[in-house]
Design an enzyme around this catalytic site. Structure first.
Site, PDB file in Angstrom:
ATOM      1  N   HIS A  28      -1.112  -5.955 -10.573  1.00  0.00           N
ATOM      2  CA  HIS A  28      -1.865  -7.203 -10.686  1.00  0.00           C
ATOM      3  C   HIS A  28      -3.330  -6.906 -10.964  1.00  0.00           C
ATOM      4  CE1 HIS A  28      -3.619  -6.991  -6.586  1.00  0.00           C
ATOM      5  NE2 HIS A  28      -2.426  -6.618  -6.141  1.00  0.00           N
ATOM      6  N   ASP A  30      -5.905  -9.139 -10.346  1.00  0.00           N
ATOM      7  CA  ASP A  30      -6.865  -9.792  -9.448  1.00  0.00           C
ATOM      8  C   ASP A  30      -7.094  -8.956  -8.195  1.00  0.00           C
ATOM      9  OD1 ASP A  30      -4.143 -10.397  -8.845  1.00  0.00           O
ATOM     10  OD2 ASP A  30      -4.730 -12.120  -7.627  1.00  0.00           O
ATOM     11  N   ASP A  61      -5.899  -1.396  -4.035  1.00  0.00           N
ATOM     12  CA  ASP A  61      -5.114  -2.623  -4.279  1.00  0.00           C
ATOM     13  C   ASP A  61      -5.679  -3.363  -5.466  1.00  0.00           C
ATOM     14  OD1 ASP A  61      -3.559  -4.898  -4.032  1.00  0.00           O
ATOM     15  OD2 ASP A  61      -4.635  -5.660  -2.283  1.00  0.00           O
ATOM     16  N   GLU A  95      -1.781 -12.538  -8.148  1.00  0.00           N
ATOM     17  CA  GLU A  95      -0.924 -11.999  -7.075  1.00  0.00           C
ATOM     18  C   GLU A  95      -1.492 -12.263  -5.695  1.00  0.00           C
ATOM     19  OE1 GLU A  95       0.733  -9.408  -4.073  1.00  0.00           O
ATOM     20  OE2 GLU A  95      -1.355  -9.437  -4.744  1.00  0.00           O
ATOM     21  N   GLU A  96      -2.807 -12.104  -5.569  1.00  0.00           N
ATOM     22  CA  GLU A  96      -3.409 -12.155  -4.227  1.00  0.00           C
ATOM     23  C   GLU A  96      -3.285 -13.522  -3.558  1.00  0.00           C
ATOM     24  OE1 GLU A  96      -4.025  -9.718  -2.595  1.00  0.00           O
ATOM     25  OE2 GLU A  96      -4.761  -8.072  -3.807  1.00  0.00           O
ATOM     26  N   GLU A 123       3.304  -2.391  -6.517  1.00  0.00           N
ATOM     27  CA  GLU A 123       2.418  -1.775  -5.533  1.00  0.00           C
ATOM     28  C   GLU A 123       3.088  -1.488  -4.186  1.00  0.00           C
ATOM     29  OE1 GLU A 123      -0.688  -4.476  -3.977  1.00  0.00           O
ATOM     30  OE2 GLU A 123       0.512  -6.047  -4.885  1.00  0.00           O
ATOM     31  N   HIS A 321      -7.848  -4.860   1.182  1.00  0.00           N
ATOM     32  CA  HIS A 321      -8.494  -6.095   1.663  1.00  0.00           C
ATOM     33  C   HIS A 321      -9.601  -5.815   2.689  1.00  0.00           C
ATOM     34  CE1 HIS A 321      -4.882  -8.879   0.463  1.00  0.00           C
ATOM     35  NE2 HIS A 321      -5.019  -7.861  -0.349  1.00  0.00           N
TER      36      HIS A 321
HETATM   37  C1  LIG Z   1       2.268 -15.561   0.573  1.00  0.00           C
HETATM   38  S1  LIG Z   1       1.417 -15.573  -0.851  1.00  0.00           S
HETATM   39  C2  LIG Z   1       0.141 -14.459  -0.524  1.00  0.00           C
HETATM   40  C3  LIG Z   1       0.411 -13.125  -1.002  1.00  0.00           C
HETATM   41  C4  LIG Z   1      -0.455 -12.099  -0.363  1.00  0.00           C
HETATM   42  N1  LIG Z   1      -0.327 -10.872  -1.075  1.00  0.00           N
HETATM   43  C5  LIG Z   1      -1.187  -9.864  -0.897  1.00  0.00           C
HETATM   44  O1  LIG Z   1      -1.945  -9.732   0.030  1.00  0.00           O
HETATM   45  C6  LIG Z   1      -0.054 -11.970   1.105  1.00  0.00           C
HETATM   46  O2  LIG Z   1      -0.700 -12.612   1.934  1.00  0.00           O
HETATM   47  O3  LIG Z   1       0.877 -11.242   1.442  1.00  0.00           O
HETATM   48 ZN   LIG Z   2      -1.984  -5.881  -4.236  1.00  0.00          ZN
HETATM   49 ZN   LIG Z   3      -3.856  -7.463  -1.997  1.00  0.00          ZN
END
Ligand SMILES: CSCC[C@H](NC=O)C(=O)O
Ligand SMILES: [Zn+2]
Ligand SMILES: [Zn+2]
Length: 356
Positions: A28, A30, A61, A95-96, A123, A321
């Site tokens: 991804h 973003d 990430d 994706e995030e 990932e 993150h």
């Molecule tokens: C549930 S949609 C959010 C997706 C997010 N993905 C990466 O951190 C996560 O919180 O897992």
């Molecule tokens: Zn990711």
């Molecule tokens: Zn992420």
């Protein structure tokens, strides 16, 4: 374009046998936001310190992986290799925040079908030990908002049936469940985080003034439901907690994934066989796990594409993150070597029953 302002970029290295299904290398584009004041270096400069750590939002990430895919393909092409299977690299948006404007739509489009993906890499997470973690499934994100309604009135009185009392009961039920799952994880060394269900109370809303008992209050929860949980029974449990709290307590979903899938990690899966074999040949120790959060792999698996979540970062703390997200250049460069071997193996998997 999958949605307004959201583009999927696909780079393709055609294989020599177009009848075979392809290898999809997904990443991804973003990243999540930063709190700049907590960073040792500018998070958007990709600063490398004197020890070789690269500081950047996305260092783990997952800019590292996107670049490693590209570098591995570049190297293989430069060395004159040519494999039977086509390799596609997909660079996806959104994706995030759940992939709803990205992979979730893309897998339904003819352009995705045309890729004829037989297997995908996406990932994973860093591993602080010498080993590499590989993810074969994911927990299902369920974001639940519980709303409680009750009798309002003056803050000085013992009002009957208040929204807050009933919400308190639901919060207690859910946090008790949380503690049970936490204990279950803690007491069993064989269980990894992704194998139990987690939940956090992430938002509380309601109220207007100190002396006004509000007629409505809400609590929001981030559940991550383990893939072996009976989802129907789990939803009934949620319903049960709300009902037990009294009249006027309801819940709604902001996210609700209901199609958890498991990619087999035994030799019945030729992709796993090729992947794990290549890792063994490189003397890499693999730790197969369930991804604790959510990635775009869930959309791929749900449309029948077996997928493994793998970011080749060992001896690296999990900093996605986080402040000071970083990756050592040596780990990054070794990742390129690892993908070079993995891609050679995966793009050479001989004809399978589903091919043609
Ligand atoms: C549930 S949609 C959010 C997706 C997010 N993905 C990466 O951190 C996560 O919180 O897992
Ligand atoms: Zn990711
Ligand atoms: Zn992420």
């Amino acid at each position: 374009m999958v949605a307004p302002g959201n583009v999927v970029t696909v780079l393709t290295w055609p294989g020599s046998n177009p009848t075979l299904s392809s290898i999809l290398l997904n990443s991804h584009m973003d990243v999540v936001p930063v709190f700049k004041e907590h960073w040792s270096h500018d998070p958007f400069e990709a600063f490398k310190d004197s020890e070789g750590y690269i500081y950047a939002r996305g260092a783990q990430d997952m800019k590292c992986v996107s670049i490693q895919y590209l570098e591995a393909v570049r190297r293989l092409k430069g060395e004159g290799h040519h494999f039977p299977r086509t390799i596609h690299m997909t660079f996806v948006p959104d994706e995030e925040v759940g992939g709803h404007q990205g992979m979730e739509l893309f897998v339904q489009q003819p352009e995705f079908q045309a890729l004829r993906a037989g297997f995908a890499l996406d990932e994973g997470l860093a591993n602080p030990t010498d080993a590499f973690t590989v993810f074969y499934s994911e927990r299902s994100p369920w974001w639940v908002r519980v709303t409680s309604t009750g009798r309002p009135g003056h803050g000085s009185r013992f009002i009957e049936d208040t929204a807050a009392e009933k919400l308190h009961k639901v919060v207690t039920s859910i946090l008790t469940f949380r503690e049970k799952e936490r204990q279950r994880l803690q007491s069993n060394p064989h269980l990894k985080e992704g194998a139990v269900t987690s939940v956090n109370l992430t938002k509380l809303e309601g109220g207007v003034a100190y002396n006004v008992v509000p007629a409505t209050m809400s609590a929001s929860f981030d559940f991550r439901v383990a893939p072996d949980v009976d989802l129907k029974a789990f939803e009934e449990q949620l319903q049960g907690w709300c009902q037990a709290a009294g009249e006027g307590v309801t819940f709604e979903f902001a996210q609700k994934w209901t199609k958890p899938r498991v990619t087999p990690t035994d030799d019945s899966n030729p992709w796993w066989k090729a992947f794990s074999r290549a890792c063994k040949d490189m003397n890499l120790t693999l730790e197969p796990e369930i991804f604790p959060a959510a990635t775009d792999s869930r959309y791929l698996r749900a449309v029948g594409v077996p997928a493994l979540g793998f970011s080749p970062m060992n001896r690296t703390p999990v900093l996605l993150h986080d402040h000071d997200e970083r990756l050592h250049e040596a780990v990054f460069l070794r990742g390129v070597d690892i993908y070079t071997r993995l891609l050679s193996a995966l793009a050479s998997v001989p004809t399978l029953p589903g091919d043609s």
